[in-house]
Design a protein around this motif. Structure first.
Motif, PDB file in Angstrom:
ATOM      1  N   ILE A 129      -7.720 -58.125 -62.407  1.00  0.00           N
ATOM      2  CA  ILE A 129      -8.515 -59.080 -61.740  1.00  0.00           C
ATOM      3  C   ILE A 129      -9.965 -58.287 -61.771  1.00  0.00           C
ATOM      4  CG2 ILE A 129      -8.059 -58.475 -59.346  1.00  0.00           C
ATOM      5  CD1 ILE A 129      -8.679 -61.513 -59.082  1.00  0.00           C
ATOM      6  N   LYS A 130     -11.074 -58.970 -61.965  1.00  0.00           N
ATOM      7  CA  LYS A 130     -12.388 -58.400 -61.840  1.00  0.00           C
ATOM      8  C   LYS A 130     -12.748 -57.926 -60.418  1.00  0.00           C
ATOM      9  CE  LYS A 130     -14.206 -58.842 -66.141  1.00  0.00           C
ATOM     10  NZ  LYS A 130     -14.756 -57.347 -66.669  1.00  0.00           N
ATOM     11  N   PRO A 131     -13.371 -57.017 -59.990  1.00  0.00           N
ATOM     12  CA  PRO A 131     -13.840 -56.718 -58.669  1.00  0.00           C
ATOM     13  C   PRO A 131     -14.507 -57.993 -57.867  1.00  0.00           C
ATOM     14  CG  PRO A 131     -14.429 -55.005 -59.994  1.00  0.00           C
ATOM     15  CD  PRO A 131     -14.004 -56.026 -60.882  1.00  0.00           C
ATOM     16  N   LEU A 132     -14.031 -58.023 -56.845  1.00  0.00           N
ATOM     17  CA  LEU A 132     -14.726 -59.107 -55.812  1.00  0.00           C
ATOM     18  C   LEU A 132     -16.225 -59.454 -56.236  1.00  0.00           C
ATOM     19  CD1 LEU A 132     -13.742 -60.261 -52.354  1.00  0.00           C
ATOM     20  CD2 LEU A 132     -16.092 -60.327 -53.087  1.00  0.00           C
ATOM     21  N   ASP A 133     -17.007 -58.388 -56.300  1.00  0.00           N
ATOM     22  CA  ASP A 133     -18.486 -58.684 -56.302  1.00  0.00           C
ATOM     23  C   ASP A 133     -18.741 -59.003 -57.860  1.00  0.00           C
ATOM     24  OD1 ASP A 133     -17.898 -56.514 -57.562  1.00  0.00           O
ATOM     25  OD2 ASP A 133     -19.557 -55.097 -56.222  1.00  0.00           O
ATOM     26  N   GLU A 134     -17.881 -59.056 -58.773  1.00  0.00           N
ATOM     27  CA  GLU A 134     -18.116 -59.393 -60.131  1.00  0.00           C
ATOM     28  C   GLU A 134     -17.279 -61.039 -60.355  1.00  0.00           C
ATOM     29  OE1 GLU A 134     -17.205 -56.620 -63.058  1.00  0.00           O
ATOM     30  OE2 GLU A 134     -17.553 -54.791 -61.811  1.00  0.00           O
ATOM     31  N   CYS A 135     -16.742 -61.523 -59.600  1.00  0.00           N
ATOM     32  CA  CYS A 135     -16.370 -62.733 -59.445  1.00  0.00           C
ATOM     33  C   CYS A 135     -17.224 -63.941 -58.895  1.00  0.00           C
ATOM     34  CB  CYS A 135     -15.068 -62.752 -58.805  1.00  0.00           C
ATOM     35  SG  CYS A 135     -13.721 -61.713 -59.484  1.00  0.00           S
ATOM     36  N   GLU A 136     -17.134 -65.055 -59.386  1.00  0.00           N
ATOM     37  CA  GLU A 136     -18.036 -66.135 -59.004  1.00  0.00           C
ATOM     38  C   GLU A 136     -17.691 -66.746 -57.777  1.00  0.00           C
ATOM     39  OE1 GLU A 136     -18.807 -69.010 -62.066  1.00  0.00           O
ATOM     40  OE2 GLU A 136     -18.470 -67.647 -63.596  1.00  0.00           O
ATOM     41  N   ASP A 137     -18.816 -67.020 -56.860  1.00  0.00           N
ATOM     42  CA  ASP A 137     -18.608 -67.347 -55.554  1.00  0.00           C
ATOM     43  C   ASP A 137     -18.664 -68.780 -55.546  1.00  0.00           C
ATOM     44  OD1 ASP A 137     -18.946 -67.999 -52.979  1.00  0.00           O
ATOM     45  OD2 ASP A 137     -20.610 -66.531 -52.469  1.00  0.00           O
ATOM     46  N   LEU A 188     -12.152 -78.071 -46.439  1.00  0.00           N
ATOM     47  CA  LEU A 188     -11.328 -76.909 -46.330  1.00  0.00           C
ATOM     48  C   LEU A 188     -11.878 -75.654 -46.881  1.00  0.00           C
ATOM     49  CD1 LEU A 188      -8.433 -75.293 -45.930  1.00  0.00           C
ATOM     50  CD2 LEU A 188      -7.890 -76.015 -47.984  1.00  0.00           C
ATOM     51  N   LEU A 189     -12.780 -75.972 -48.260  1.00  0.00           N
ATOM     52  CA  LEU A 189     -13.427 -74.916 -48.783  1.00  0.00           C
ATOM     53  C   LEU A 189     -14.617 -74.573 -48.018  1.00  0.00           C
ATOM     54  CD1 LEU A 189     -13.401 -76.145 -52.310  1.00  0.00           C
ATOM     55  CD2 LEU A 189     -11.688 -74.625 -51.240  1.00  0.00           C
ATOM     56  N   GLY A 190     -14.809 -75.186 -46.692  1.00  0.00           N
ATOM     57  CA  GLY A 190     -15.881 -74.303 -45.822  1.00  0.00           C
ATOM     58  C   GLY A 190     -15.097 -73.209 -45.018  1.00  0.00           C
ATOM     59  N   HIS A 191     -13.870 -73.182 -44.990  1.00  0.00           N
ATOM     60  CA  HIS A 191     -13.282 -72.096 -44.079  1.00  0.00           C
ATOM     61  C   HIS A 191     -12.959 -71.155 -45.136  1.00  0.00           C
ATOM     62  CE1 HIS A 191     -12.779 -74.347 -40.459  1.00  0.00           C
ATOM     63  NE2 HIS A 191     -12.355 -75.706 -41.248  1.00  0.00           N
ATOM     64  N   LEU A 192     -12.891 -71.093 -46.458  1.00  0.00           N
ATOM     65  CA  LEU A 192     -12.685 -69.891 -47.381  1.00  0.00           C
ATOM     66  C   LEU A 192     -13.740 -69.472 -48.357  1.00  0.00           C
ATOM     67  CD1 LEU A 192      -9.526 -71.711 -47.042  1.00  0.00           C
ATOM     68  CD2 LEU A 192      -8.982 -69.549 -48.021  1.00  0.00           C
ATOM     69  N   ASN A 193     -13.748 -68.308 -48.477  1.00  0.00           N
ATOM     70  CA  ASN A 193     -14.798 -67.753 -49.507  1.00  0.00           C
ATOM     71  C   ASN A 193     -13.823 -67.743 -50.694  1.00  0.00           C
ATOM     72  OD1 ASN A 193     -16.534 -66.625 -51.409  1.00  0.00           O
ATOM     73  ND2 ASN A 193     -16.651 -64.795 -49.991  1.00  0.00           N
ATOM     74  N   ILE A 194     -13.896 -68.347 -51.850  1.00  0.00           N
ATOM     75  CA  ILE A 194     -12.932 -68.320 -53.261  1.00  0.00           C
ATOM     76  C   ILE A 194     -13.749 -67.592 -54.182  1.00  0.00           C
ATOM     77  CG2 ILE A 194     -11.714 -69.361 -54.827  1.00  0.00           C
ATOM     78  CD1 ILE A 194     -10.880 -71.392 -52.517  1.00  0.00           C
ATOM     79  N   ARG A 195     -13.611 -66.500 -54.752  1.00  0.00           N
ATOM     80  CA  ARG A 195     -14.458 -66.214 -55.970  1.00  0.00           C
ATOM     81  C   ARG A 195     -13.499 -66.146 -57.087  1.00  0.00           C
ATOM     82  NH1 ARG A 195     -19.525 -63.446 -54.688  1.00  0.00           N
ATOM     83  NH2 ARG A 195     -19.867 -63.391 -52.595  1.00  0.00           N
ATOM     84  N   GLU A 251      -3.743 -70.002 -66.526  1.00  0.00           N
ATOM     85  CA  GLU A 251      -3.645 -69.027 -65.638  1.00  0.00           C
ATOM     86  C   GLU A 251      -5.075 -68.970 -64.798  1.00  0.00           C
ATOM     87  OE1 GLU A 251      -1.117 -65.450 -67.681  1.00  0.00           O
ATOM     88  OE2 GLU A 251      -3.013 -64.866 -66.903  1.00  0.00           O
ATOM     89  N   VAL A 252      -4.986 -68.848 -63.606  1.00  0.00           N
ATOM     90  CA  VAL A 252      -6.081 -68.931 -62.767  1.00  0.00           C
ATOM     91  C   VAL A 252      -6.149 -67.749 -61.763  1.00  0.00           C
ATOM     92  CG1 VAL A 252      -7.382 -69.929 -60.941  1.00  0.00           C
ATOM     93  CG2 VAL A 252      -6.394 -71.338 -62.589  1.00  0.00           C
ATOM     94  N   ARG A 253      -7.140 -66.677 -61.654  1.00  0.00           N
ATOM     95  CA  ARG A 253      -7.126 -65.630 -60.783  1.00  0.00           C
ATOM     96  C   ARG A 253      -8.499 -65.544 -59.804  1.00  0.00           C
ATOM     97  NH1 ARG A 253      -7.756 -61.922 -66.239  1.00  0.00           N
ATOM     98  NH2 ARG A 253      -6.026 -62.743 -67.191  1.00  0.00           N
ATOM     99  N   GLY A 254      -8.374 -65.373 -58.664  1.00  0.00           N
ATOM    100  CA  GLY A 254      -9.457 -65.447 -57.798  1.00  0.00           C
ATOM    101  C   GLY A 254      -9.257 -64.543 -56.511  1.00  0.00           C
ATOM    102  N   TRP A 255     -10.318 -64.195 -55.612  1.00  0.00           N
ATOM    103  CA  TRP A 255     -10.129 -63.485 -54.539  1.00  0.00           C
ATOM    104  C   TRP A 255     -10.202 -64.628 -53.238  1.00  0.00           C
ATOM    105  CZ3 TRP A 255      -8.967 -58.402 -53.868  1.00  0.00           C
ATOM    106  CH2 TRP A 255      -9.204 -57.589 -55.046  1.00  0.00           C
ATOM    107  N   MET A 256      -9.737 -64.439 -52.450  1.00  0.00           N
ATOM    108  CA  MET A 256      -9.880 -65.244 -51.140  1.00  0.00           C
ATOM    109  C   MET A 256     -10.343 -64.612 -49.720  1.00  0.00           C
ATOM    110  SD  MET A 256      -6.768 -68.053 -52.172  1.00  0.00           S
ATOM    111  CE  MET A 256      -5.648 -66.807 -52.975  1.00  0.00           C
ATOM    112  N   GLU A 257     -11.228 -65.112 -49.089  1.00  0.00           N
ATOM    113  CA  GLU A 257     -11.328 -64.585 -47.773  1.00  0.00           C
ATOM    114  C   GLU A 257     -11.588 -65.783 -46.864  1.00  0.00           C
ATOM    115  OE1 GLU A 257     -14.230 -60.654 -47.965  1.00  0.00           O
ATOM    116  OE2 GLU A 257     -15.104 -62.304 -49.005  1.00  0.00           O
ATOM    117  N   LEU A 258     -11.283 -65.703 -45.383  1.00  0.00           N
ATOM    118  CA  LEU A 258     -11.601 -66.378 -44.632  1.00  0.00           C
ATOM    119  C   LEU A 258     -12.827 -66.312 -43.917  1.00  0.00           C
ATOM    120  CD1 LEU A 258      -8.151 -66.339 -42.679  1.00  0.00           C
ATOM    121  CD2 LEU A 258      -8.780 -68.240 -43.899  1.00  0.00           C
TER     122      LEU A 258
END
Length: 265
Positions: free
Chosen positions: A122-130, A139-146, A164-171
């Protein structure tokens, strides 16, 4: 905005029965999010089991409830030395909306004794689309999905073709993922079939979640994969979630119906 802990508050009203309120901020459109509802129901089941962690949760989604008051009915059906199993049901206006079986126990933070392979690429978080959304609702106001750039073709009308789908998630409230919020994480990335030309709401019919380890602080990386999309619109979606250490912490498999097929019925 109400935090996840606030949105999953359960209050006992009699033995084995709890009351709670489905929060509209934890919805996709007008529909309360499936992973959020599973987590809420699991929280009540853990209270009944008197155990710490949801090792396995298998839920059947019977109908979509509205935001508002619900009852959570739980019944302990096995209590053993290593685990306890509870049957749980989310009820609104006298109708069962979700039926689930929760097996609860305790899981350690030790490294896996064996693993089939390392975390997939997976690409590093800062290289993924916000893909953050406005915080005023949903719900998507509660999560940062990149999303990894590999998984964003459907946003431009392009097919990904590999399902396939890949992504980072943060609350977004700054809290870290735990065994309950991981139930949301396994069902949080865009449906895999979007890259196969499908669109619209893809309702989950059944989802089984497995907790594999306690997550370390920090963002988690999610991977979802579809093996087959039937001519009738049924598809599977397998998910794996890795924590900031690269350790597998949760898995799931679900059966869902594509939005295109739903709209054509």
């Amino acid at each position: 905005m109400r935090s996840f802990a606030e949105a999953t508050t359960v209050s006992p009203i009699r033995e084995g029965v709890f009351t709670s309120t489905l929060d509209s901020e934890w919805s996709i459109g007008e529909n309360p999010h499936g992973g959020y509802m599973m987590a809420l129901l699991t929280k009540a089941a853990l209270r009944t089991a008197e155990r710490s962690h949801p090792l396995v949760v298998s839920a059947h989604f019977l109908r979509s409830p509205d935001a508002g008051e619900v009852e959570l009915h739980t019944e302990r059906i096995k209590h053993g030395r290593m685990f306890t199993t509870v049957h749980a049901r989310l009820v609104q206006n006298g109708k069962a909306c979700i039926e689930a079986t929760v097996t609860a126990g305790e899981i350690s933070d030790a490294a896996h004794e064996w693993a089939a392979g390392p975390q997939p690429p997976i690409k590093p978080l800062d290289e993924c689309e916000d893909r953050r959304m406005p915080t005023e609702g949903g719900l998507l106001g509660h999560l940062n999905i990149r999303l990894d750039p590999h998984s964003t073709g459907f946003l431009r009308g392009e097919a990904t073709e590999d399902g396939e789908v890949r992504g980072w998630m943060e609350l977004t409230d700054g809290t870290d993922f735990d065994p309950l919020t991981l139930i949301v994480a396994v069902d949080m990335l865009p449906p895999t079939v979007f890259g196969l030309g499908q669109s619209g709401w893809c309702p989950t019919v059944e989802l089984t979640y497995q907790l594999r380890a306690l997550p370390a602080p920090g963002p988690v990386a999610g991977y979802t994969r579809c093996d087959a999309l039937s001519a009738d619109g049924w598809f599977n979606e397998d998910a794996a979630v890795y924590d900031s250490r690269g350790r597998l912490v949760a898995q799931s498999r679900q059966l869902a119906l594509s939005g295109n097929a739903l709209n054509n019925r």
